[in-house]
Design a protein around this motif. Sequence first.
Motif, mmCIF file in Angstrom:
data_model
loop_
_atom_site.group_PDB
_atom_site.id
_atom_site.type_symbol
_atom_site.label_atom_id
_atom_site.label_comp_id
_atom_site.label_asym_id
_atom_site.label_seq_id
_atom_site.Cartn_x
_atom_site.Cartn_y
_atom_site.Cartn_z
ATOM 1 N N VAL A 121 0.823 -1.210 0.000
ATOM 2 C CA VAL A 121 0.000 0.000 0.000
ATOM 3 C C VAL A 121 0.862 1.267 0.000
ATOM 4 C CG1 VAL A 121 -1.652 1.351 1.346
ATOM 5 C CG2 VAL A 121 -1.994 -1.110 1.058
ATOM 6 N N ASN A 122 1.923 1.289 0.812
ATOM 7 C CA ASN A 122 2.782 2.477 0.865
ATOM 8 C C ASN A 122 3.318 2.837 -0.516
ATOM 9 O OD1 ASN A 122 2.395 2.557 3.603
ATOM 10 N ND2 ASN A 122 4.401 1.713 4.129
ATOM 11 N N GLY A 123 3.775 1.819 -1.243
ATOM 12 C CA GLY A 123 4.318 2.055 -2.574
ATOM 13 C C GLY A 123 3.267 2.523 -3.553
ATOM 14 N N ARG A 124 2.057 1.959 -3.453
ATOM 15 C CA ARG A 124 0.976 2.378 -4.360
ATOM 16 C C ARG A 124 0.628 3.844 -4.161
ATOM 17 N NH1 ARG A 124 -3.344 -2.216 -2.740
ATOM 18 N NH2 ARG A 124 -1.901 -3.964 -2.589
ATOM 19 N N ILE A 125 0.486 4.242 -2.896
ATOM 20 C CA ILE A 125 0.085 5.616 -2.617
ATOM 21 C C ILE A 125 1.198 6.588 -2.994
ATOM 22 C CG2 ILE A 125 -0.542 7.225 -0.771
ATOM 23 C CD1 ILE A 125 -2.062 4.864 0.519
ATOM 24 N N ALA A 126 2.446 6.198 -2.755
ATOM 25 C CA ALA A 126 3.565 7.039 -3.180
ATOM 26 C C ALA A 126 3.563 7.200 -4.697
ATOM 27 C CB ALA A 126 4.887 6.428 -2.708
ATOM 28 N N ASP A 127 3.317 6.113 -5.418
ATOM 29 C CA ASP A 127 3.222 6.177 -6.880
ATOM 30 C C ASP A 127 2.136 7.159 -7.320
ATOM 31 O OD1 ASP A 127 5.179 4.672 -8.114
ATOM 32 O OD2 ASP A 127 4.059 2.795 -7.993
ATOM 33 N N GLU A 180 -11.769 8.282 -3.130
ATOM 34 C CA GLU A 180 -11.290 8.105 -4.500
ATOM 35 C C GLU A 180 -9.810 7.733 -4.525
ATOM 36 O OE1 GLU A 180 -14.162 10.982 -7.157
ATOM 37 O OE2 GLU A 180 -12.727 11.937 -5.792
ATOM 38 N N LEU A 181 -9.025 8.310 -3.619
ATOM 39 C CA LEU A 181 -7.617 7.903 -3.520
ATOM 40 C C LEU A 181 -7.517 6.418 -3.183
ATOM 41 C CD1 LEU A 181 -5.903 10.874 -1.624
ATOM 42 C CD2 LEU A 181 -5.546 10.193 -4.014
ATOM 43 N N ALA A 182 -8.400 5.947 -2.296
ATOM 44 C CA ALA A 182 -8.411 4.528 -1.939
ATOM 45 C C ALA A 182 -8.781 3.672 -3.135
ATOM 46 C CB ALA A 182 -9.399 4.291 -0.794
ATOM 47 N N GLU A 183 -9.743 4.117 -3.925
ATOM 48 C CA GLU A 183 -10.126 3.372 -5.133
ATOM 49 C C GLU A 183 -9.012 3.401 -6.173
ATOM 50 O OE1 GLU A 183 -14.967 4.146 -4.892
ATOM 51 O OE2 GLU A 183 -13.699 5.472 -6.103
ATOM 52 N N PHE A 184 -8.237 4.461 -6.197
ATOM 53 C CA PHE A 184 -7.092 4.575 -7.106
ATOM 54 C C PHE A 184 -5.975 3.628 -6.667
ATOM 55 C CE2 PHE A 184 -4.699 8.181 -9.573
ATOM 56 C CZ PHE A 184 -4.360 7.270 -10.557
ATOM 57 N N GLN A 209 -9.868 3.346 2.820
ATOM 58 C CA GLN A 209 -9.632 4.741 3.186
ATOM 59 C C GLN A 209 -8.709 4.827 4.396
ATOM 60 O OE1 GLN A 209 -13.055 7.535 3.008
ATOM 61 N NE2 GLN A 209 -14.286 5.736 2.452
ATOM 62 N N GLU A 210 -8.846 3.866 5.306
ATOM 63 C CA GLU A 210 -7.985 3.857 6.486
ATOM 64 C C GLU A 210 -6.519 3.687 6.081
ATOM 65 O OE1 GLU A 210 -10.784 2.129 6.135
ATOM 66 O OE2 GLU A 210 -12.031 3.179 7.604
ATOM 67 N N ASN A 211 -6.259 2.850 5.076
ATOM 68 C CA ASN A 211 -4.893 2.685 4.565
ATOM 69 C C ASN A 211 -4.343 3.998 4.022
ATOM 70 O OD1 ASN A 211 -5.564 -0.641 3.270
ATOM 71 N ND2 ASN A 211 -4.519 -0.061 5.158
ATOM 72 N N VAL A 212 -5.190 4.720 3.292
ATOM 73 C CA VAL A 212 -4.765 6.006 2.725
ATOM 74 C C VAL A 212 -4.419 6.977 3.844
ATOM 75 C CG1 VAL A 212 -5.512 8.034 1.418
ATOM 76 C CG2 VAL A 212 -6.063 5.744 0.583
ATOM 77 N N ILE A 213 -5.299 7.108 4.826
ATOM 78 C CA ILE A 213 -5.086 8.045 5.929
ATOM 79 C C ILE A 213 -3.826 7.677 6.711
ATOM 80 C CG2 ILE A 213 -6.025 8.878 8.116
ATOM 81 C CD1 ILE A 213 -8.834 8.478 6.835
ATOM 82 N N HIS A 214 -3.653 6.378 6.997
ATOM 83 C CA HIS A 214 -2.475 5.925 7.752
ATOM 84 C C HIS A 214 -1.194 6.211 6.974
ATOM 85 C CE1 HIS A 214 0.028 3.404 10.331
ATOM 86 N NE2 HIS A 214 0.500 2.828 9.227
ATOM 87 N N THR A 215 -1.188 5.904 5.682
ATOM 88 C CA THR A 215 0.023 6.094 4.873
ATOM 89 C C THR A 215 0.352 7.571 4.729
ATOM 90 O OG1 THR A 215 -0.395 4.058 3.644
ATOM 91 C CG2 THR A 215 1.099 5.654 2.641
#
Length: 231
Positions: free
Chosen positions: A155-161, A184-188, A193-199
């Motif tokens: 997940v960290n790598g995806r969100i950084a990308d 939408e970031l989570a769907e991307f 959404q919790e993963n997005v907020i945590h990352t």
Amino acid sequence: MTSNSYPEKCAHCLFRQVVCSYLGDEEFDRLYSNTLHLSYRRGEHILKQGNRFTHIVYLSKGMVKMNYEDEAGRNLILTVINAPSMLGGANVFNDDLNMFSVTAVEESDVCLIDISILKGFALSNSAFALKLLDFVSAMFKDSMINFISLAHKQVNGRIADILIYLSEKVYRSSSFTLSLTRKELAEFAGCSQENVIHTMTRLEKDGIIQSTKRFVEILDNERLRLVAKHG
């Protein structure tokens, strides 16, 4: 309609410049007279997954997301695209259904170009056909890169990308106000959404980004790329 009677905004239209390099004024006049010029608000579908493919979409203003809904009803954002760009060209030489939806994430202006007329020009003009394929396929490069990221990264790598992509390809700035919600970031990113907020919180604590609910600034691009590479 003559080639001198188009709206002023058409004078700088990327699609017109490409088309007129391979087609004459009379052919472009025919194409233009069969084109719909529409505006969409955030959240409105421009193309709907599963509907019959009848038009190629040229995005002249705004920003859209390409999203796919699977059989379980889960939504995945394939990519985010800003103007100017050509959308929905995957089926340019057949009468298939739309494989995904195109939805406005900002107020957007589009030209809906009749696929049957465009196809006729392409079938009779091989140089135009090749250029058209190159033009409409460009958007799939980014969606394929996102799929690779989803398949092989945490997940960290995806969100950084995604943050790098938004910075470099969409907003073209190291600081930007997000048009996408956390959902939408989570769907991307293909996560919760919790993963997005945590990352995002972790990246901020590490001094890599600064963020509020909608604003993001990349403070350390090199370290963000390391997260994207090894995440």
